[in-house]
Motif scaffolding. Structure first.
Motif, PDB file in Angstrom:
ATOM      1  N   PHE A 108       0.816  -1.246  -0.030  1.00  0.00           N
ATOM      2  CA  PHE A 108      -0.069   0.000  -0.012  1.00  0.00           C
ATOM      3  C   PHE A 108       0.797   1.224  -0.047  1.00  0.00           C
ATOM      4  N   ARG A 109       2.133   1.307   0.263  1.00  0.00           N
ATOM      5  CA  ARG A 109       2.890   2.424   0.492  1.00  0.00           C
ATOM      6  C   ARG A 109       4.165   2.099  -0.005  1.00  0.00           C
ATOM      7  N   PRO A 110       4.372   1.464  -1.103  1.00  0.00           N
ATOM      8  CA  PRO A 110       5.846   1.036  -1.980  1.00  0.00           C
ATOM      9  C   PRO A 110       6.878   2.065  -1.774  1.00  0.00           C
ATOM     10  N   ASP A 111       6.220   3.199  -2.023  1.00  0.00           N
ATOM     11  CA  ASP A 111       7.244   4.508  -2.169  1.00  0.00           C
ATOM     12  C   ASP A 111       8.078   4.751  -0.825  1.00  0.00           C
ATOM     13  N   ILE A 112       7.728   4.231   0.369  1.00  0.00           N
ATOM     14  CA  ILE A 112       8.323   4.576   1.647  1.00  0.00           C
ATOM     15  C   ILE A 112       9.165   3.414   1.939  1.00  0.00           C
ATOM     16  N   MET A 113       9.395   2.263   1.244  1.00  0.00           N
ATOM     17  CA  MET A 113       9.948   0.929   1.598  1.00  0.00           C
ATOM     18  C   MET A 113      11.562   1.374   1.741  1.00  0.00           C
ATOM     19  N   GLY A 114      11.948   2.260   0.901  1.00  0.00           N
ATOM     20  CA  GLY A 114      13.317   2.785   0.835  1.00  0.00           C
ATOM     21  C   GLY A 114      13.908   3.567   2.101  1.00  0.00           C
ATOM     22  N   ASN A 115      12.878   4.129   2.799  1.00  0.00           N
ATOM     23  CA  ASN A 115      13.284   5.035   3.814  1.00  0.00           C
ATOM     24  C   ASN A 115      14.102   4.343   4.829  1.00  0.00           C
ATOM     25  N   SER A 116      14.721   4.762   5.758  1.00  0.00           N
ATOM     26  CA  SER A 116      15.406   4.231   6.744  1.00  0.00           C
ATOM     27  C   SER A 116      14.880   3.312   7.628  1.00  0.00           C
ATOM     28  N   TRP A 130      11.831   1.780   7.197  1.00  0.00           N
ATOM     29  CA  TRP A 130      11.346   0.386   6.309  1.00  0.00           C
ATOM     30  C   TRP A 130      12.460  -0.460   6.163  1.00  0.00           C
ATOM     31  N   ALA A 131      13.363   0.303   5.460  1.00  0.00           N
ATOM     32  CA  ALA A 131      14.505  -0.526   5.233  1.00  0.00           C
ATOM     33  C   ALA A 131      15.213  -1.549   6.414  1.00  0.00           C
ATOM     34  N   ARG A 132      15.362  -0.678   7.640  1.00  0.00           N
ATOM     35  CA  ARG A 132      15.608  -1.479   8.841  1.00  0.00           C
ATOM     36  C   ARG A 132      14.698  -2.462   9.117  1.00  0.00           C
ATOM     37  N   ASP A 133      13.568  -2.252   9.087  1.00  0.00           N
ATOM     38  CA  ASP A 133      12.324  -3.168   9.277  1.00  0.00           C
ATOM     39  C   ASP A 133      12.445  -4.378   8.444  1.00  0.00           C
ATOM     40  N   THR A 134      12.567  -3.988   7.205  1.00  0.00           N
ATOM     41  CA  THR A 134      12.632  -5.213   6.137  1.00  0.00           C
ATOM     42  C   THR A 134      13.854  -5.990   6.367  1.00  0.00           C
ATOM     43  N   HIS A 135      15.279  -5.305   6.489  1.00  0.00           N
ATOM     44  CA  HIS A 135      16.251  -6.015   6.991  1.00  0.00           C
ATOM     45  C   HIS A 135      16.187  -7.019   8.019  1.00  0.00           C
ATOM     46  N   ASP A 136      15.435  -6.646   9.164  1.00  0.00           N
ATOM     47  CA  ASP A 136      15.265  -7.377  10.334  1.00  0.00           C
ATOM     48  C   ASP A 136      14.501  -8.585  10.110  1.00  0.00           C
ATOM     49  N   VAL A 137      13.316  -8.199   9.221  1.00  0.00           N
ATOM     50  CA  VAL A 137      12.380  -9.352   8.907  1.00  0.00           C
ATOM     51  C   VAL A 137      13.130 -10.305   8.151  1.00  0.00           C
ATOM     52  N   ARG A 138      13.721 -10.050   7.181  1.00  0.00           N
ATOM     53  CA  ARG A 138      14.287 -11.110   6.193  1.00  0.00           C
ATOM     54  C   ARG A 138      15.334 -11.748   7.211  1.00  0.00           C
ATOM     55  N   LYS A 139      16.074 -11.246   8.096  1.00  0.00           N
ATOM     56  CA  LYS A 139      17.226 -11.728   8.915  1.00  0.00           C
ATOM     57  C   LYS A 139      16.728 -12.847   9.702  1.00  0.00           C
ATOM     58  N   GLN A 140      15.213 -12.364  10.266  1.00  0.00           N
ATOM     59  CA  GLN A 140      14.544 -13.436  11.183  1.00  0.00           C
ATOM     60  C   GLN A 140      14.081 -14.637  10.387  1.00  0.00           C
ATOM     61  N   LEU A 141      13.620 -14.384   9.330  1.00  0.00           N
ATOM     62  CA  LEU A 141      13.233 -15.356   8.307  1.00  0.00           C
ATOM     63  C   LEU A 141      14.294 -16.190   7.968  1.00  0.00           C
ATOM     64  N   ALA A 142      15.422 -15.813   7.498  1.00  0.00           N
ATOM     65  CA  ALA A 142      16.567 -16.540   7.360  1.00  0.00           C
ATOM     66  C   ALA A 142      17.151 -17.280   8.397  1.00  0.00           C
ATOM     67  N   GLN A 143      16.917 -16.920   9.515  1.00  0.00           N
ATOM     68  CA  GLN A 143      17.624 -17.746  10.647  1.00  0.00           C
ATOM     69  C   GLN A 143      16.678 -18.663  11.371  1.00  0.00           C
ATOM     70  N   CYS A 144      15.306 -18.378  11.085  1.00  0.00           N
ATOM     71  CA  CYS A 144      14.384 -19.392  11.919  1.00  0.00           C
ATOM     72  C   CYS A 144      14.302 -20.778  11.266  1.00  0.00           C
ATOM     73  N   SER A 145      13.959 -21.664  11.956  1.00  0.00           N
ATOM     74  CA  SER A 145      13.592 -23.168  11.317  1.00  0.00           C
ATOM     75  C   SER A 145      12.059 -23.497  11.061  1.00  0.00           C
ATOM     76  N   TYR A 146      11.150 -22.593  11.046  1.00  0.00           N
ATOM     77  CA  TYR A 146       9.973 -23.035  10.350  1.00  0.00           C
ATOM     78  C   TYR A 146       9.974 -23.701   9.243  1.00  0.00           C
ATOM     79  N   PRO A 147       9.259 -24.480   8.723  1.00  0.00           N
ATOM     80  CA  PRO A 147       9.341 -25.206   7.609  1.00  0.00           C
ATOM     81  C   PRO A 147       9.015 -24.506   6.462  1.00  0.00           C
ATOM     82  N   GLY A 148       8.207 -23.586   6.476  1.00  0.00           N
ATOM     83  CA  GLY A 148       7.632 -22.527   5.568  1.00  0.00           C
ATOM     84  C   GLY A 148       8.552 -21.267   5.360  1.00  0.00           C
TER      85      GLY A 148
END
Length: 165
Positions: A122-130, A132-150
Motif C-alpha cells: 500500500f505504500r511502496p514509495d516509503i519502503m526505501g526510507n531508513s 522500513w529498510a531497517r524493518d525489512t532487513h530485520d524481518v528478512r534476517k529473522q526469516l533466514a535464521q528461523c527453522s519453521y518449515p515454510g
C-alpha cells in the motif's frame, strides 16, 4: 468474555501514530487475519493455541492502545510494560493462552512480516526510507535464521513484494 467487545476490537485502526500510513485504514482484524495466514505458511503444523494467539494478538489494543514498532524497539522498558498490560487486557477479553518459546516467536515473526508486506503493497514509495529498510532487513534476517518449515517460502514472498517497490 464480551463478544461484542472482542468483535469491536477488530475495528481498531492500525498505523494511527504514523503520518505515512494513518490514511491507509488497516484494521486490527485485517492485520490479525494476514498475520495468521503468514503463521500458517511458516508452520502449517502450528498448535491451535499458537494460531489463536496470532489471530487475537492485538485484541488488547482496544483498551491498551498501541505503540509504534520503532518506539518499542528503541524503548524496551516501556515496551515491556505496555506489552504486559496489553496481554492482560487481551486475556480479560478472551481465555488466556499460554504459549512460549518458538510458538511465541511465531506470533512475533508473523506480525512483523504482515506489517512489511502491507506497507510494501500500500505504500511502496516509503519502503526505501531508513525505518522500513531497517524493518525489512530485520524481518528478512529473522526469516533466514528461523527453522519453521515454510520460512524459505515466506522469505521469497517478502523478497518478491520488495522487488515490486
Amino acid at each position: 468474555m464480551h463478544l461484542s467487545n472482542i468483535l469491536r476490537s477488530g475495528y481498531v485502526q492500525r498505523w494511527h501514530t504514523n503520518a505515512d500510513l494513518a490514511h491507509i485504514a488497516e484494521t486490527n482484524s485485517s492485520h490479525q487475519w494476514a498475520a495468521t495466514m503468514i503463521a500458517l505458511a511458516l508452520d502449517p503444523q502450528a498448535s491451535r493455541a499458537t494460531i489463536l494467539a496470532v489471530l487475537t494478538h492485538d485484541v488488547g489494543e482496544m483498551w491498551a492502545g498501541d505503540l509504534p514498532y520503532d518506539f518499542k524497539r528503541d524503548n524496551p522498558d516501556i515496551a515491556s510494560r505496555h506489552a504486559i498490560f496489553e496481554v492482560e487486557q487481551r486475556n480479560a477479553a478472551l481465555a488466556p493462552l499460554c504459549i512460549e518459546g518458538p510458538d511465541l516467536n511465531l506470533v512475533g515473526i508473523a506480525d512483523r512480516v504482515a506489517a512489511v508486506l502491507h506497507v510494501a503493497q500500500f505504500r511502496p514509495d516509503i519502503m526505501g526510507n531508513s525505518k522500513w529498510a531497517r524493518d525489512t532487513h530485520d524481518v528478512r534476517k529473522q526469516l533466514a535464521q528461523c527453522s519453521y518449515p515454510g520460512a524459505a517460502d515466506v522469505l521469497a514472498a517478502v523478497d518478491r513484494a520488495i522487488a515490486c517497490t
